[in-house]
Design a protein around this motif. Sequence first.
Motif, PDB file in Angstrom:
ATOM      1  N   PHE A  18       0.863  -1.323  -0.221  1.00  0.00           N
ATOM      2  CA  PHE A  18      -0.275  -0.593   0.082  1.00  0.00           C
ATOM      3  C   PHE A  18       0.479   1.009   0.464  1.00  0.00           C
ATOM      4  N   GLN A  19       2.089   0.740   0.180  1.00  0.00           N
ATOM      5  CA  GLN A  19       2.669   2.137   0.376  1.00  0.00           C
ATOM      6  C   GLN A  19       3.010   3.184  -0.804  1.00  0.00           C
ATOM      7  N   GLY A  20       2.715   4.314  -1.140  1.00  0.00           N
ATOM      8  CA  GLY A  20       1.902   5.568  -1.707  1.00  0.00           C
ATOM      9  C   GLY A  20       0.949   4.913  -2.476  1.00  0.00           C
ATOM     10  N   ARG A  21       0.238   3.975  -2.508  1.00  0.00           N
ATOM     11  CA  ARG A  21      -1.137   3.782  -3.625  1.00  0.00           C
ATOM     12  C   ARG A  21      -2.148   4.268  -2.714  1.00  0.00           C
ATOM     13  N   ARG A  22      -2.093   4.372  -1.162  1.00  0.00           N
ATOM     14  CA  ARG A  22      -3.528   4.210  -0.981  1.00  0.00           C
ATOM     15  C   ARG A  22      -4.223   5.346  -1.801  1.00  0.00           C
ATOM     16  N   THR A  23      -4.041   6.263  -2.095  1.00  0.00           N
ATOM     17  CA  THR A  23      -4.991   7.408  -2.062  1.00  0.00           C
ATOM     18  C   THR A  23      -5.989   6.835  -3.495  1.00  0.00           C
ATOM     19  N   GLU A  24      -4.849   6.333  -4.690  1.00  0.00           N
ATOM     20  CA  GLU A  24      -5.166   5.676  -6.262  1.00  0.00           C
ATOM     21  C   GLU A  24      -6.582   4.708  -6.724  1.00  0.00           C
ATOM     22  N   LEU A  25      -5.931   3.748  -4.828  1.00  0.00           N
ATOM     23  CA  LEU A  25      -6.913   2.821  -4.703  1.00  0.00           C
ATOM     24  C   LEU A  25      -8.386   3.322  -4.261  1.00  0.00           C
ATOM     25  N   VAL A  26      -8.435   4.414  -3.785  1.00  0.00           N
ATOM     26  CA  VAL A  26      -9.869   4.696  -2.776  1.00  0.00           C
ATOM     27  C   VAL A  26     -11.118   4.911  -4.046  1.00  0.00           C
ATOM     28  N   ALA A  27     -10.923   5.899  -5.325  1.00  0.00           N
ATOM     29  CA  ALA A  27     -11.845   5.439  -5.855  1.00  0.00           C
ATOM     30  C   ALA A  27     -11.995   5.019  -6.712  1.00  0.00           C
ATOM     31  N   PRO A  28     -11.372   3.516  -7.286  1.00  0.00           N
ATOM     32  CA  PRO A  28     -12.054   2.581  -7.906  1.00  0.00           C
ATOM     33  C   PRO A  28     -12.540   1.730  -6.622  1.00  0.00           C
ATOM     34  N   LEU A  29     -12.085   1.793  -5.685  1.00  0.00           N
ATOM     35  CA  LEU A  29     -13.019   1.284  -4.451  1.00  0.00           C
ATOM     36  C   LEU A  29     -14.595   1.546  -3.578  1.00  0.00           C
ATOM     37  N   LEU A  30     -14.568   2.958  -4.081  1.00  0.00           N
ATOM     38  CA  LEU A  30     -15.667   3.393  -4.102  1.00  0.00           C
ATOM     39  C   LEU A  30     -16.703   3.191  -4.985  1.00  0.00           C
ATOM     40  N   GLN A  31     -15.762   2.757  -6.134  1.00  0.00           N
ATOM     41  CA  GLN A  31     -16.894   3.179  -7.608  1.00  0.00           C
ATOM     42  C   GLN A  31     -17.072   0.880  -7.570  1.00  0.00           C
ATOM     43  N   ALA A  32     -15.976   0.720  -7.034  1.00  0.00           N
ATOM     44  CA  ALA A  32     -17.015  -1.416  -6.858  1.00  0.00           C
ATOM     45  C   ALA A  32     -17.877  -1.474  -5.992  1.00  0.00           C
ATOM     46  N   ALA A  33     -17.415  -0.580  -4.822  1.00  0.00           N
ATOM     47  CA  ALA A  33     -19.072  -0.338  -3.755  1.00  0.00           C
ATOM     48  C   ALA A  33     -20.232  -0.268  -4.282  1.00  0.00           C
ATOM     49  N   THR A  34     -19.664   0.789  -4.762  1.00  0.00           N
ATOM     50  CA  THR A  34     -21.149   1.257  -5.169  1.00  0.00           C
ATOM     51  C   THR A  34     -22.391   0.671  -6.261  1.00  0.00           C
ATOM     52  N   ASP A  35     -21.015  -0.245  -7.308  1.00  0.00           N
ATOM     53  CA  ASP A  35     -21.602  -1.582  -8.105  1.00  0.00           C
ATOM     54  C   ASP A  35     -22.315  -2.294  -6.756  1.00  0.00           C
TER      55      ASP A  35
END
Length: 271
Positions: free
Chosen positions: A235-252
């Motif tokens: 997760f080092q340096g990747r946390r921010t970039e993972l948020v948007a796809p995670l939220l979209q998948a949760a919405t789906d």
Amino acid sequence: MADSTPVTATPPPLQTADRVLSLLLSFDRERPEWGVTEVATEFGLDKSVAQRLLAALAYRGFLVSDARSRRYRLGPAVWHLARVWERDGGMASLVRPTLRAMADAVGVGALFAVPDGVHMRCVTAVDGAAGPLRIYGLAGELYPAHAGATSRAYFGMLAPGDRAALLYGRPMARFSDRTLTDPALLEERFAEVRRNGYAYSEGEYDPETAALAAPVMVGRRPVGTLSVAAPLDAFQGRRTELVAPLLQAATDLGKLLTPLRPRRAGQPGRR
């Protein structure tokens, strides 16, 4: 010559089936019970038709009636079907394609969990590019409500009173030096979920693992969580970039788990 075919008021079978299914779907947390008059008004039916529908569902165990109030609630047949569906892997099969797409897109393992008392229970998980998170399958693993993003993303969306009744006043185990057990500090973390829409944790449950999780909502009600989890360094340096796809998948997933709303009286028929 006049058509001598008798006219019948009996609706076609598919219309009857739609009425039955719409009626069952009308039972929810906001309306856990219905009376004959309410059903007739809501669906634009004669009271005699509403009574027959309710009685037929009660006869088969899908509803139960209260002899005193003459109101109906969901019955044991619904519970039976739900158990069969889950035991046969229905939930896992339904959500797994979304998890697989998420894991393939971000290269990190993903899992879906549902509430189970004061825990979240993993329904299914898919591996990321780096391989499995554990040497054993994650399905069935329990995550305590007070430790880790997978649990916090769900419990953080509950009303404070509901959460307090579940969590506080009972022992809370410490799994690492990062595990919080103080109710005031936990409430601060739960508030972050409502503010940000997701939860993040490092080493709270498993000292070597980080997780990012979002609540899966059906309407305004949380029904589970979608998480991505991996060793801390992934997760080092990747946390921010993972948020948007995670939220979209949760919405789906929330849309996938939302049943089609029943058609009320006055609404146009579905085509």
